[in-house]
Design a protein around this motif. Structure first.
Motif, PDB file in Angstrom:
ATOM      1  N   ALA A  77       0.839  -1.204   0.000  1.00  0.00           N
ATOM      2  CA  ALA A  77       0.000   0.000   0.000  1.00  0.00           C
ATOM      3  C   ALA A  77       0.872   1.252   0.000  1.00  0.00           C
ATOM      4  O   ALA A  77       1.875   1.330   0.718  1.00  0.00           O
ATOM      5  N   LYS A  78       0.471   2.230  -0.810  1.00  0.00           N
ATOM      6  CA  LYS A  78       1.167   3.514  -0.779  1.00  0.00           C
ATOM      7  C   LYS A  78       0.936   4.227   0.546  1.00  0.00           C
ATOM      8  O   LYS A  78       1.775   4.982   1.016  1.00  0.00           O
ATOM      9  N   GLN A  79      -0.245   3.970   1.146  1.00  0.00           N
ATOM     10  CA  GLN A  79      -0.567   4.620   2.412  1.00  0.00           C
ATOM     11  C   GLN A  79      -1.351   3.671   3.301  1.00  0.00           C
ATOM     12  O   GLN A  79      -2.271   2.989   2.843  1.00  0.00           O
ATOM     13  N   GLN A  80      -0.968   3.606   4.581  1.00  0.00           N
ATOM     14  CA  GLN A  80      -1.735   2.897   5.604  1.00  0.00           C
ATOM     15  C   GLN A  80      -2.314   3.930   6.562  1.00  0.00           C
ATOM     16  O   GLN A  80      -1.570   4.752   7.111  1.00  0.00           O
ATOM     17  N   THR A  81      -3.618   3.884   6.761  1.00  0.00           N
ATOM     18  CA  THR A  81      -4.237   4.865   7.654  1.00  0.00           C
ATOM     19  C   THR A  81      -4.227   4.409   9.105  1.00  0.00           C
ATOM     20  O   THR A  81      -4.368   5.221  10.017  1.00  0.00           O
ATOM     21  N   GLN A  82      -4.056   3.091   9.321  1.00  0.00           N
ATOM     22  CA  GLN A  82      -4.016   2.578  10.690  1.00  0.00           C
ATOM     23  C   GLN A  82      -2.923   1.519  10.815  1.00  0.00           C
ATOM     24  O   GLN A  82      -3.139   0.441  11.349  1.00  0.00           O
ATOM     25  N   GLY A  83      -1.741   1.825  10.298  1.00  0.00           N
ATOM     26  CA  GLY A  83      -0.622   0.894  10.386  1.00  0.00           C
ATOM     27  C   GLY A  83      -0.220   0.655  11.829  1.00  0.00           C
ATOM     28  O   GLY A  83      -0.244   1.564  12.655  1.00  0.00           O
ATOM     29  N   ARG A  84       0.141  -0.594  12.129  1.00  0.00           N
ATOM     30  CA  ARG A  84       0.461  -0.961  13.511  1.00  0.00           C
ATOM     31  C   ARG A  84       1.888  -1.487  13.614  1.00  0.00           C
ATOM     32  O   ARG A  84       2.430  -2.050  12.683  1.00  0.00           O
ATOM     33  N   GLY A  85       2.463  -1.319  14.818  1.00  0.00           N
ATOM     34  CA  GLY A  85       3.782  -1.854  15.107  1.00  0.00           C
ATOM     35  C   GLY A  85       3.740  -2.725  16.345  1.00  0.00           C
ATOM     36  O   GLY A  85       2.675  -3.073  16.848  1.00  0.00           O
ATOM     37  N   GLN A  86       4.934  -3.078  16.845  1.00  0.00           N
ATOM     38  CA  GLN A  86       5.018  -3.853  18.070  1.00  0.00           C
ATOM     39  C   GLN A  86       4.491  -3.047  19.250  1.00  0.00           C
ATOM     40  O   GLN A  86       4.497  -1.825  19.246  1.00  0.00           O
ATOM     41  N   ARG A  87       4.027  -3.759  20.283  1.00  0.00           N
ATOM     42  CA  ARG A  87       3.547  -3.160  21.536  1.00  0.00           C
ATOM     43  C   ARG A  87       2.401  -2.178  21.310  1.00  0.00           C
ATOM     44  O   ARG A  87       2.201  -1.227  22.067  1.00  0.00           O
ATOM     45  N   GLY A  88       1.632  -2.366  20.228  1.00  0.00           N
ATOM     46  CA  GLY A  88       0.483  -1.517  19.972  1.00  0.00           C
ATOM     47  C   GLY A  88       0.814  -0.144  19.438  1.00  0.00           C
ATOM     48  O   GLY A  88      -0.042   0.745  19.421  1.00  0.00           O
ATOM     49  N   THR A  89       2.056   0.066  19.003  1.00  0.00           N
ATOM     50  CA  THR A  89       2.436   1.368  18.480  1.00  0.00           C
ATOM     51  C   THR A  89       1.841   1.589  17.096  1.00  0.00           C
ATOM     52  O   THR A  89       1.401   0.655  16.431  1.00  0.00           O
ATOM     53  N   VAL A  90       1.833   2.854  16.674  1.00  0.00           N
ATOM     54  CA  VAL A  90       1.315   3.224  15.355  1.00  0.00           C
ATOM     55  C   VAL A  90       2.488   3.455  14.420  1.00  0.00           C
ATOM     56  O   VAL A  90       3.491   4.063  14.800  1.00  0.00           O
ATOM     57  N   TRP A  91       2.369   2.942  13.171  1.00  0.00           N
ATOM     58  CA  TRP A  91       3.437   3.118  12.185  1.00  0.00           C
ATOM     59  C   TRP A  91       2.963   4.135  11.159  1.00  0.00           C
ATOM     60  O   TRP A  91       2.155   3.837  10.286  1.00  0.00           O
ATOM     61  N   ASN A  92       3.449   5.377  11.285  1.00  0.00           N
ATOM     62  CA  ASN A  92       3.057   6.458  10.381  1.00  0.00           C
ATOM     63  C   ASN A  92       4.181   6.775   9.409  1.00  0.00           C
ATOM     64  O   ASN A  92       5.330   6.985   9.831  1.00  0.00           O
ATOM     65  N   VAL A  93       3.874   6.802   8.115  1.00  0.00           N
ATOM     66  CA  VAL A  93       4.872   7.148   7.100  1.00  0.00           C
ATOM     67  C   VAL A  93       4.227   8.045   6.054  1.00  0.00           C
ATOM     68  O   VAL A  93       3.006   8.086   5.909  1.00  0.00           O
ATOM     69  N   ASN A  94       5.045   8.768   5.322  1.00  0.00           N
ATOM     70  CA  ASN A  94       4.535   9.602   4.247  1.00  0.00           C
ATOM     71  C   ASN A  94       4.083   8.739   3.078  1.00  0.00           C
ATOM     72  O   ASN A  94       4.824   7.844   2.653  1.00  0.00           O
ATOM     73  N   PRO A  95       2.905   8.992   2.523  1.00  0.00           N
ATOM     74  CA  PRO A  95       2.388   8.176   1.414  1.00  0.00           C
ATOM     75  C   PRO A  95       3.330   8.163   0.216  1.00  0.00           C
ATOM     76  O   PRO A  95       3.845   9.201  -0.207  1.00  0.00           O
TER      77      PRO A  95
END
Length: 243
Positions: free
Chosen positions: A33-51
């Motif tokens: 995906a070019k963009q994830q609106t609710q990307g997740r990481g370890q320990r419940g963190t959010v993974w935010n990146v530029n589209p």
């Protein structure tokens, strides 16, 4: 190998999981995906990146009754595939921060989220989510984040990086399915961030303490040598490495 490309989705892991619930998936089916609106990481963190600047994708991997006690080797195989991929693109000083954050010169390049499906007391399949910072150059309020482009001062072709990773991933999963656990474990520890170096940790109660990382157990627990030569093992929920 089937690669599904999306402009946007809440989470590539969630998209692939829903797809697997409805259909029988080909091994190594990939959702990018070019963009994830609710990307997740370890320990419940959010993974935010530029589209459109980075790689956010998930891979479906089918296993033939992989033992539950060997599930950490899935994380090992993915981590090593990412290390080899980054080394192929000449990224400097790549290491694995336990359990599976990928660093370059002590800054985070990549995170992994693995969701395993267990059937009949064996691992049936996994959905492997990867967020790799490739071409993004500005990370607001993330002083320890970096990207391939920041490390090497030029942009990379996203599809090329993805295909190199998938090749290495297949190679390491072949080793896993062939039972080469000792080889995988030894190689993983050679890339382990701060292995055999004095480090600072924080436990679940917030207590900060020092110790030496001495490796990782086959079950994925971090082995730390404490004062008075006491070797303790910790799970992901029990300890975090401060650096």
């Amino acid at each position: 190998m089937r690669i599904i490309k999306l402009d946007a989705t809440e989470s590539t892991n969630s998209f692939l999981r829903d797809l697997s619930n409805k259909n029988s998936l080909e091994d190594y089916t990939v959702v990018v995906a070019k963009q994830q609106t609710q990307g997740r990481g370890q320990r419940g963190t959010v993974w935010n990146v530029n589209p459109g600047e980075n790689l956010t994708f998930s891979v479906f991997k089918d296993f033939l009754d992989l033992k539950i006690e060997h599930q950490f080797y899935i994380s090992i195989a993915i981590s090593l595939a990412l290390v080899d991929t980054l080394n192929a693109f000449k990224i400097k000083k790549v290491s694995v921060k336990w359990p599976n954050d990928i660093l370059s010169e002590n800054k985070k390049l990549c995170g992994i989220l693995i969701e395993n499906v267990i059937k009949n007391n064996a691992l049936d399949s996994s959905i492997i989510g990867v967020g790799l910072n490739v071409n993004q150059k500005i990370f607001i309020n993330l002083p320890r984040a970096t990207s391939m482009a920041l490390q090497e001062q030029h942009l990379f072709e996203l599809d090329e990086v993805l295909l190199v990773f998938l090749k290495h991933l297949k190679d390491y999963f072949k080793d896993l399915e062939a039972g080469l656990l000792s080889k995988l474990h030894t190689t993983y520890e050679t890339h382990l961030f701060r292995n055999n170096k004095p480090s600072t940790f924080k436990n679940a109660e917030g207590l900060v303490f020092s110790g030496f990382i001495k490796g990782v157990s086959p079950s994925g627990h971090l082995q730390v040598l404490l004062e008075d030569a006491i070797l303790e093992t910790f799970s992901l929920k029990e300890i975090s490495l401060l650096y």
